[in-house]
Design an enzyme around this catalytic site. Structure first.
Site, PDB file in Angstrom:
ATOM      1  N   GLU A   1      -1.498  13.543  -5.141  1.00 60.05           N
ATOM      2  CA  GLU A   1      -0.237  13.736  -5.853  1.00 60.05           C
ATOM      3  C   GLU A   1      -0.407  13.529  -7.361  1.00 60.05           C
ATOM      4  O   GLU A   1       0.343  14.055  -8.156  1.00 60.05           O
ATOM      5  CB  GLU A   1       0.822  12.768  -5.301  1.00 60.05           C
ATOM      6  CG  GLU A   1       2.107  13.475  -4.938  1.00 60.05           C
ATOM      7  CD  GLU A   1       3.123  12.586  -4.241  1.00 60.05           C
ATOM      8  OE1 GLU A   1       3.725  13.070  -3.291  1.00 60.05           O
ATOM      9  OE2 GLU A   1       3.306  11.418  -4.627  1.00 60.05           O
TER      10      GLU A   1
ATOM     11  N   HIS B   1     -18.765  13.098  14.666  1.00 61.17           N
ATOM     12  CA  HIS B   1     -18.821  13.953  15.856  1.00 61.17           C
ATOM     13  C   HIS B   1     -17.802  15.087  15.779  1.00 61.17           C
ATOM     14  O   HIS B   1     -17.527  15.745  16.773  1.00 61.17           O
ATOM     15  CB  HIS B   1     -18.607  13.093  17.108  1.00 61.17           C
ATOM     16  CG  HIS B   1     -19.692  12.074  17.274  1.00 61.17           C
ATOM     17  ND1 HIS B   1     -20.739  12.226  18.152  1.00 61.17           N
ATOM     18  CD2 HIS B   1     -19.924  10.896  16.617  1.00 61.17           C
ATOM     19  CE1 HIS B   1     -21.555  11.183  18.044  1.00 61.17           C
ATOM     20  NE2 HIS B   1     -21.074  10.365  17.123  1.00 61.17           N
TER      21      HIS B   1
ATOM     22  N   LYS C   1      11.590  20.794  -0.480  1.00 56.73           N
ATOM     23  CA  LYS C   1      12.900  20.151  -0.308  1.00 56.73           C
ATOM     24  C   LYS C   1      14.016  21.145  -0.599  1.00 56.73           C
ATOM     25  O   LYS C   1      15.005  21.206   0.127  1.00 56.73           O
ATOM     26  CB  LYS C   1      13.035  18.962  -1.272  1.00 56.73           C
ATOM     27  CG  LYS C   1      12.150  17.791  -0.932  1.00 56.73           C
ATOM     28  CD  LYS C   1      12.451  16.629  -1.859  1.00 56.73           C
ATOM     29  CE  LYS C   1      11.352  15.591  -1.817  1.00 56.73           C
ATOM     30  NZ  LYS C   1      11.456  14.621  -2.908  1.00 56.73           N
TER      31      LYS C   1
END
Ligand code: PA5
Length: 449
Positions: free
Chosen positions: A289, A310, A424
């Site tokens: 961010e 793995h 948003k």
């Protein structure tokens, strides 16, 4: 007390000799810009000298509130998202018993997290788990209006009041939010909740050493004074007067930027302790961010080894050579467990008999480092003496300081996050939130195209 150390030798070998040294003046300028408050986002520099400014009295006030929750709750739900959640979870999980769920004795509250997603199943299952529990809530939101958190809080507040009565709910719901604005503040004031203020000049992802992180960590039973002491010692160890070559945050910031400009666009944070999974998540948010803007920024990825050897191990060893790794290496485990000898040796593992499990882990770590370096992956190592509150405080401040320097080196505003608004806006438009009528029309037209 010994400090955490950064070993960059296995990264520097991928750079030409002068490259890192050439960063010294830039790093100095980047650090001065933080200290003098002349960098972009300079109204969010409250974290810079936060550790050394936290008083004993404030710690005592946090501990007293934590005690009220500890005495009156079997479970405490920490409602928050992003910077209002990840730091607390990182520290709590790093320090908690890995099986805290099964060990819950009803005497100390289990810490749960909500408000960090909108999963209906998650919330329904959480509410169901809390049905017969004496629970409390810490509602954390700087803006006080974040949808994920507000949605969870409404559900939790109602359930807490229904189960425990208004008066007890008032005692076991605590708000951590802005001093004046936002719905979380309005509710806290109206209901008379105990509340703590998130300072204006500390952004979410830099707020773990404010009540955002300190209160939940104290409720979980950990020593926040030690956490802050570790951070304060790292504040000293990374101060501008510390020479470049001895300043771990400066070196880390310089090294990752140098690698970035050599085409290493992805940094992978690696741990060898499952307890550090959420430290990875906190770090990803801090760097993602802060730096991912203006079409720039290292992509922060993270893995838990040896588990992910793995799965992602193949890619790291032989995939596109655009990556470097930063390994969090814990020197001393908190437990001792020796591998037993077995007469039949059916599994062929007697060569490990008598060794500590941690020794096996350490050899996996060293073997992986050498293999990845051979495979063309620069590696830095952050060496931590032990996993405890003090060193977690050091790690937090080390990464925060390096992030501040690194963002300035990159030339972005480290402390804003304009990009998170786009989803948003669309979500509110799609949900017909009042005030979003125009956006609603536009987005529906787009969908029907
Ligand atoms: O780092 C940030 O600023 C964000 O991740 C915020 O912490 C997150 O969006 C939550 O915001 P708020 O605390 O306002 O609910």
């Amino acid at each position: 007390m010994e400090n955490i150390k950064l070993d960059i030798t296995k990264a520097v070998q991928f750079l030409n000799a002068e490259t890192l040294a050439a960063y010294e003046p830039q790093v100095k300028a980047a650090q001065e810009a933080l200290e003098n408050g002349t960098c972009p986002g300079n109204d969010f520099l409250g974290w810079l000298h936060l550790p050394s400014s936290i008083s004993r009295e404030f710690i005592a006030e946090l501990n007293a509130t934590a005690q009220v929750l500890r005495e009156n709750c079997e479970a405490v739900v920490v409602a928050g998202i992003g910077g209002s959640y990840l730091g607390a979870r990182a520290v709590i999980e790093a320090l908690s018993n890995s099986f805290q769920w099964l060990l819950a004795d009803g005497k100390h509250p289990v810490i749960l997290f909500a408000g960090n997603n909108i999963g209906e199943d998650y919330l329904a299952e959480l509410c169901d788990y809390l049905k017969d529990k004496k629970f409390g809530v810490i509602n954390i939101s700087k803006s006080g209006t974040t949808t994920e958190t507000a949605l969870a809080f409404r559900l939790l507040k109602k359930q807490c009041e229904d189960q425990r009565g208004k008066e007890m709910a008032r005692k076991v719901i605590v708000a951590v939010t802005d001093a004046k604005k936002g719905a979380a503040r309005t509710t806290a004031d109206k209901e008379g909740y105990k509340s703590f203020i998130i300072p204006d000049n500390v952004g979410g992802r830099f707020s773990v050493l404010t009540p955002v992180g300190l209160l939940p960590i104290a409720v979980a039973g950990f020593d926040i004074e030690q956490l802050v002491a570790g951070a304060a010692d790292m504040e000293k160890a990374t101060a501008p007067e510390v020479p470049f070559a001895e300043n771990p945050s400066a070196l880390y910031a310089a090294c990752r930027n140098a690698l970035y400009h050599e085409g290493k666009k992805i940094e992978i944070l690696v741990n060898y302790q499952p307890k550090l999974h959420y430290m990875n998540e906190w770090w990803k948010q801090l760097y993602g961010e802060s730096e991912g803007k203006e079409n720039k920024g290292i992509f922060p990825a993270a893995v838990d080894f040896t588990t992910d050897l793995h799965s992602m191990g193949q890619w790291i060893q032989e995939g596109e050579r655009t990556i470097f790794e930063t390994v969090i290496s814990i020197e001393e485990s908190n437990h001792t467990l020796l591998f037993p000898s077995d007469e039949e040796n059916l599994d062929g593992l007697n060569f490990l008999a008598g060794k500590r499990i941690d020794e096996v882990n350490k050899m996996a770590e060293l073997g992986t480092l050498l293999a990845h370096v051979d495979g063309g992956v620069p590696n830095m190592r952050l060496v931590i003496p032990k996993l405890n509150e003090y060193y977690l405080g050091q790690i937090i401040y080390f990464f925060e300081k390096a992030c501040g320097i690194s963002g300035n080196l990159l030339g972005v505003n480290t402390f804003n996050q304009p990009g998170v608004e786009a989803y948003k806006k669309n979500m509110f438009a799609l949900l017909n939130k009042p005030g979003y009528e125009k956006e609603s029309e536009a987005i529906r037209a787009k969908l029907n195209k």
